[in-house]
Design an enzyme around this catalytic site. Structure first.
Site, short mmCIF file in Angstrom:
data_model
loop_
_atom_site.label_atom_id
_atom_site.label_comp_id
_atom_site.label_asym_id
_atom_site.label_seq_id
_atom_site.Cartn_x
_atom_site.Cartn_y
_atom_site.Cartn_z
N ASP A 7 0.84 -1.19 0.00
CA ASP A 7 0.00 0.00 0.00
C ASP A 7 0.88 1.25 0.00
OD1 ASP A 7 0.94 0.20 2.63
OD2 ASP A 7 -0.91 -0.60 3.49
N VAL A 8 0.28 2.42 0.18
CA VAL A 8 1.02 3.67 0.13
C VAL A 8 2.05 3.79 1.23
CG1 VAL A 8 -0.83 4.92 -1.06
CG2 VAL A 8 -0.75 4.93 1.44
#
Length: 127
Positions: A7-8
């Protein structure tokens, strides 16, 4: 771990662990074709009804993970499988999970007993 797994924040997204665990369960059951044949012969399927996951450490892009899968308890109409995802090199636990499956008659959709089939193939579950 591939780039699309993260994810980010740069670590594996929690939902991806579910996919990793499922893939490992499929691979595990493929190692027991006689058990699968016995269940199919009776029209029995098993479906996941509960997953408990404890996240221990992060995994990031490039990490090689190893997944251990072990059936730990069988009831008359359910099976609990323990799974651990580890960093392959260090053996450090990343995720611990317990997955509960229920046995269903594929024709009626109702719960059914499959304990005998599992114990016949995995005698350590007898207790």
């Amino acid at each position: 771990v591939r780039g699309y797994h993260v994810d980010v924040f740069g670590h594996v997204n929690h939902a991806r662990y579910l996919e990793f665990l499922e893939e490992a369960r499929w691979a595990f059951f493929e190692e027991w074709p006689a058990l699968t044949a016995a269940l199919h012969a009776r029209g029995i399927i098993h479906v996941v009804v509960n997953i408990n996951i404890d996240y221990r450490r992060q995994a990031t892009v490039g990490d090689l993970l190893r997944i251990e899968t072990e059936p730990i308890r069988v009831g008359s109409s359910s099976l609990v499988v323990a799974q651990t995802i580890r960093h392959a090199g260090s053996g450090t636990a990343v995720v611990d999970a317990k997955v509960t499956n229920v046995f269903l008659d594929s024709a009626s959709g109702k719960t059914t007993s499959a304990r005998d089939e599992f114990v016949a193939h995995w005698p350590w579950l007898r207790t």
